[in-house]
Scaffold this motif. Structure first.
Motif, PDB file in Angstrom:
ATOM      1  N   ALA A  30      27.498  78.433  89.833  1.00  0.00           N
ATOM      2  CA  ALA A  30      28.785  78.136  89.211  1.00  0.00           C
ATOM      3  C   ALA A  30      28.535  77.484  87.874  1.00  0.00           C
ATOM      4  O   ALA A  30      27.415  77.063  87.559  1.00  0.00           O
ATOM      5  N   VAL A  31      29.570  77.434  87.058  1.00  0.00           N
ATOM      6  CA  VAL A  31      29.471  76.794  85.744  1.00  0.00           C
ATOM      7  C   VAL A  31      30.519  75.698  85.671  1.00  0.00           C
ATOM      8  O   VAL A  31      31.521  75.697  86.388  1.00  0.00           O
ATOM      9  N   VAL A  32      30.258  74.771  84.779  1.00  0.00           N
ATOM     10  CA  VAL A  32      31.166  73.631  84.590  1.00  0.00           C
ATOM     11  C   VAL A  32      32.092  73.946  83.430  1.00  0.00           C
ATOM     12  O   VAL A  32      31.630  74.323  82.344  1.00  0.00           O
ATOM     13  N   PRO A  33      33.385  73.830  83.608  1.00  0.00           N
ATOM     14  CA  PRO A  33      34.307  74.102  82.493  1.00  0.00           C
ATOM     15  C   PRO A  33      34.133  73.088  81.377  1.00  0.00           C
ATOM     16  O   PRO A  33      33.753  71.942  81.594  1.00  0.00           O
ATOM     17  N   GLY A  34      34.413  73.541  80.170  1.00  0.00           N
ATOM     18  CA  GLY A  34      34.311  72.664  79.013  1.00  0.00           C
ATOM     19  C   GLY A  34      33.002  72.791  78.276  1.00  0.00           C
ATOM     20  O   GLY A  34      32.785  72.086  77.282  1.00  0.00           O
ATOM     21  N   PHE A  35      32.108  73.679  78.724  1.00  0.00           N
ATOM     22  CA  PHE A  35      30.828  73.886  78.053  1.00  0.00           C
ATOM     23  C   PHE A  35      30.705  75.358  77.618  1.00  0.00           C
ATOM     24  O   PHE A  35      31.294  76.253  78.241  1.00  0.00           O
ATOM     25  N   LYS A  36      29.931  75.571  76.585  1.00  0.00           N
ATOM     26  CA  LYS A  36      29.732  76.918  76.056  1.00  0.00           C
ATOM     27  C   LYS A  36      28.308  77.067  75.563  1.00  0.00           C
ATOM     28  O   LYS A  36      27.765  76.161  74.928  1.00  0.00           O
ATOM     29  N   VAL A  37      27.707  78.200  75.868  1.00  0.00           N
ATOM     30  CA  VAL A  37      26.341  78.514  75.432  1.00  0.00           C
ATOM     31  C   VAL A  37      26.383  79.844  74.686  1.00  0.00           C
ATOM     32  O   VAL A  37      26.937  80.828  75.193  1.00  0.00           O
ATOM     33  N   ASP A  38      25.808  79.892  73.512  1.00  0.00           N
ATOM     34  CA  ASP A  38      25.777  81.107  72.685  1.00  0.00           C
ATOM     35  C   ASP A  38      24.364  81.326  72.152  1.00  0.00           C
ATOM     36  O   ASP A  38      23.664  80.363  71.795  1.00  0.00           O
ATOM     37  N   ILE A  39      23.969  82.599  72.100  1.00  0.00           N
ATOM     38  CA  ILE A  39      22.729  82.989  71.412  1.00  0.00           C
ATOM     39  C   ILE A  39      23.120  83.291  69.971  1.00  0.00           C
ATOM     40  O   ILE A  39      23.678  84.341  69.670  1.00  0.00           O
ATOM     41  N   THR A  40      22.850  82.385  69.099  1.00  0.00           N
ATOM     42  CA  THR A  40      23.309  82.485  67.710  1.00  0.00           C
ATOM     43  C   THR A  40      22.332  83.228  66.806  1.00  0.00           C
ATOM     44  O   THR A  40      22.723  83.685  65.733  1.00  0.00           O
ATOM     45  N   GLU A  41      21.079  83.321  67.193  1.00  0.00           N
ATOM     46  CA  GLU A  41      20.076  84.012  66.369  1.00  0.00           C
ATOM     47  C   GLU A  41      19.243  84.904  67.284  1.00  0.00           C
ATOM     48  O   GLU A  41      18.554  84.421  68.184  1.00  0.00           O
TER      49      GLU A  41
END
Length: 269
Positions: A27-38
């Motif tokens: 599961a994931v915790v709401p309020g967080f975000k992970v992105d591959i920016t490069e």
């Protein structure tokens, strides 16, 4: 004492490994975000390492530490042909690598990230990814996960890039000069195909030329010679027949001896 020390070292190693590995990413915790920016669109084998950057953001007011984990799945290249290094500003960052099966490796930070994830503040993880010179062509998939200090999955993301092999694949795909057929061995293609021009007349062959060289035996050529010979022969036969008939008729009119009739009448007795 030595046996107890060895047993204690083994227990500590097991506990440390357990603490390093994150928990299940169920599961994931709401309020967080992970992105591959490069992320490079294409990795070239033997061209050196390229940078892959992952950034985590938070909308929560409470700050917390982050531990990164990265899945690398290859399709085409082999796992032992991939070079991975987790880096920070001060150099390499210690990681633990485990085989996740299906041509997939998992790279997890041994320590928590030096940064702190807060609202308006990001935490960044950088990886140097490269492929050996003899790596095959294919694709590579990255799945980045951010855990907190309690080994709870905060958020994850994934992306994919292509891997372009070096001269090995090009040499295998391109045919060798010896394998290519020579002009004498290759079958010649007709200059004018039937589909190209239906009104085009075919070129005469040797047989057609031989037939064309022989004069045609038509009625206009052979009739005069045969007719002249027939007329001559017919004329001779007709002449001989007419002469034979006249001769027979003349012989039939000549009187025969001893059979002449009397010229007068004699009285009857």
């Amino acid at each position: 004492m030595r046996h107890r020390a060895a047993l204690l070292s083994t227990i500590l190693a097991v506990v440390a490994a357990t603490l390093v590995l994150p928990g299940r990413a169920s599961a994931v915790v709401p309020g967080f975000k992970v992105d591959i920016t490069e992320l490079p669109a294409t990795f070239t084998a033997g061209a050196g390492a390229r940078t892959v950057t992952v950034v985590a953001t938070s909308e929560q007011s409470r700050c917390q530490k982050v531990r990164w984990s990265m899945f690398i799945e290859v399709d085409g290249p082999q796992l032992d042909e991939v070079e991975v290094a987790r880096v920070e500003d001060d150099g390499d960052f210690p990681v633990q690598v485990e085989n996740a099966g299906n041509d997939t490796a998992r790279i997890t930070d041994v320590q928590l990230d030096p940064g702190e994830l807060c609202r308006g503040r990001t935490v960044t993880a950088r990886y140097q990814i490269g492929f050996d010179d003899d790596a095959g062509s294919g694709q590579v998939t990255f799945r980045a996960q951010a855990f907190n200090a309690d080994r709870t999955l905060l958020q994850e993301t994934s992306s994919r890039s292509q891997v372009r092999g070096e001269e090995r694949e090009e040499a295998e795909e391109s045919p060798s000069p010896e394998a290519s057929p020579s002009p004498s061995e290759s079958s010649p293609e007709p200059e004018d195909s039937a589909d190209g021009d239906e009104n085009a007349e075919p070129e005469p062959t040797d047989t057609d030329a031989d037939i064309a060289a022989v004069p045609a035996s038509g009625n206009d050529t052979g009739t005069p010679s045969l007719l002249g010979a027939g007329l001559i022969v017919g004329g001779i036969l007709v002449f001989l027949g007419v002469g034979l008939l006249l001769r027979l008729r003349m012989r039939s009119r000549q009187p025969q001896a001893g059979s002449q009739l009397p010229t007068g009448f004699y009285p009857a007795n």
